[in-house]
Motif scaffolding. Structure first.
Motif, PDB file in Angstrom:
ATOM      1  N   ARG A 295      -8.617  -9.704   1.613  1.00  0.00           N
ATOM      2  CA  ARG A 295      -7.720  -8.829   0.855  1.00  0.00           C
ATOM      3  C   ARG A 295      -7.985  -8.994  -0.635  1.00  0.00           C
ATOM      4  O   ARG A 295      -8.646  -9.942  -1.066  1.00  0.00           O
TER       5      ARG A 295
ATOM      6  N   GLY B 245      -7.682  -1.707  -1.137  1.00  0.00           N
ATOM      7  CA  GLY B 245      -7.207  -1.081   0.086  1.00  0.00           C
ATOM      8  C   GLY B 245      -7.099   0.423   0.018  1.00  0.00           C
ATOM      9  O   GLY B 245      -6.582   1.057   0.947  1.00  0.00           O
TER      10      GLY B 245
ATOM     11  N   HIS C 291      -3.859  -5.645   0.412  1.00  0.00           N
ATOM     12  CA  HIS C 291      -4.650  -4.690   1.178  1.00  0.00           C
ATOM     13  C   HIS C 291      -6.134  -5.064   1.160  1.00  0.00           C
ATOM     14  O   HIS C 291      -6.581  -5.872   0.347  1.00  0.00           O
TER      15      HIS C 291
END
Length: 394
Positions: free
Chosen positions: A117, A361, A127
């Motif tokens: 992440r 993300g 994310h």
């Protein structure tokens, strides 16, 4: 141990990437599990603890007061010869960095699954991004990217084969949420077959009360040790290939260090790691339907980088387009940096189009992949060193 009769799947379960990693640890019969909860890795470690609570796994589970302590406990347990397992992500990887370096440079075999992440960037980001994984690249850890729950389970098992064969720590990498919390069918191998596959020799014991030794003391002779670590880490490419060959023979599945898809006659080859591979294969099929000879090269083993294998796979194509969810600020994407060096050393001269997308993300829709393909086919050479795609508006 005789070769087991039941080498096929015992059963098929629908598992998230996190649960697949936990089942991999269970099948490997890990002995010490040390961790500190962090999103999105927590459910993986909770599942292993559940196995222990239900007496399905005989292991010591330690929830440390932080990631630094969790990795320190892993190092100590590995030094005592235990088979160790952990998981973390993002800031957790950053916080455990000091003992994480000790694990790699000390050559302590273990497996830690990183639910990759984004790292802190003015605000927390939970994310998927590859920044946290890349901070470990130069520390002596073997890094293996995964794109499915099945690959996560199999890579955890193969991770122990690699780690205990060459005495290095192994980090399977799955993208946070995109993989860690996505559920897919997973074929569980027979426990006896896994036991047959994994090393039987007693693991190296560094800490023995009958043989006093000192660790972490001041040392002015580390040059030699670092030279030896380089030689051993470089050899991990072949160890990983051998581990996969044996895994394929036993279980019928293969996870090559690099995996070509329709590359034999390709004039443009796309490259990526992790879950980006799924979209890249779709892109290649779409491009083929349009009459373009596209191919895709998935890179599974990132550290040590399989330079010869990648150079061989890319020899003969006209262009290479690299799609990345990680970036070295002021320089470029990590996969592109490594690939350019590999091709230069091999004497392969081909234009490399370096794309960065999906940081923090951010979703990468197929329309972005199509833009990448059209740009690559529409230019002889890239107009910029790094081409950013899908950057959100302010």
């Amino acid at each position: 141990m005789n070769k087991p009769l039941g080498t096929g799947s015992v059963e098929t379960k629908v598992l998230s990437g996190n649960y697949a990693a936990a089942y991999g640890a269970k099948l490997a019969q890990v002995e010490v599990v040390s961790f500190y909860p962090i999103t999105p890795a927590t459910s993986m470690l909770e599942k292993v603890a559940e196995f222990v609570f239900k007496k399905e796994l005989n292991a010591h589970v330690i929830m440390a007061e932080g990631e630094h302590s969790a990795m320190s406990l892993m190092v100590g347990a590995a030094m005592a010869g235990a088979r160790c397992f952990s998981g973390s992500a993002g800031q957790g990887i950053a916080y455990m960095h000091e003992p994480l370096q000790a694990a790699g440079r000390g050559r302590y075999p273990m497996v830690l699954v990183n639910c990759s992440r984004g790292l802190y960037h003015g605000s927390n980001n939970e994310h998927p991004e590859h920044d946290d994984s890349m901070t470990v690249r130069d520390s002596g850890w073997v890094q293996l990217f995964c794109e499915s729950s099945q690959e996560v389970l199999d890579t955890v098992i193969m991770g122990y084969k690699i780690a205990e064969t060459i005495s290095l720590p192994v980090m399977p990498i799955q993208e946070g949420f995109y993989m860690s919390h996505a559920y897919e069918p997973v074929h569980l191998p027979h426990p006896e077959a896994v036991a047959y596959y994994l090393p039987k020799e007693p693991r190296r014991i560094h800490v023995d009360p009958s043989k006093p030794a000192k660790f972490g003391s001041w040392d002015v002779s580390s040059f030699r040790l670092k030279y030896e670590l380089h030689q051993i880490t470089a050899a991990a490419v072949q160890v990983a290939k051998d581990a996969n060959a044996e895994f394929k023979e036993l279980f019928g599945r293969s996870w090559e260090v690099v995996e070509p898809y329709k590359c034999d006659d390709a004039d443009v080859i796309f490259m990526a790691v992790g879950t980006l591979a799924k979209s890249c294969r779709v892109l290649v099929d779409q491009e083929r339907a349009r009459g373009r000879k596209a191919g895709f090269l998935k890179v599974k083993l990132f550290s040590p980088f399989p330079a010869r294998e990648i150079a061989a796979a890319l020899t003969g194509c006209r262009k290479v387009a690299i799609i990345q969810r990680g970036f070295s600020y002021g320089h470029g994407g990590h996969l592109a940096i490594e690939t350019k060096a590999a091709l230069f050393d091999a004497g392969v001269r081909v234009p490399i189009f370096e794309f960065v997308s999906g940081l923090g993300g951010t979703d990468i829709p197929m329309s972005i992949y199509q833009e990448i393909a059209d740009y690559t086919y529409g230019h002889d050479c890239p107009e910029e060193k790094v081409i950013w795609k899908g950057v959100p508006a302010n």
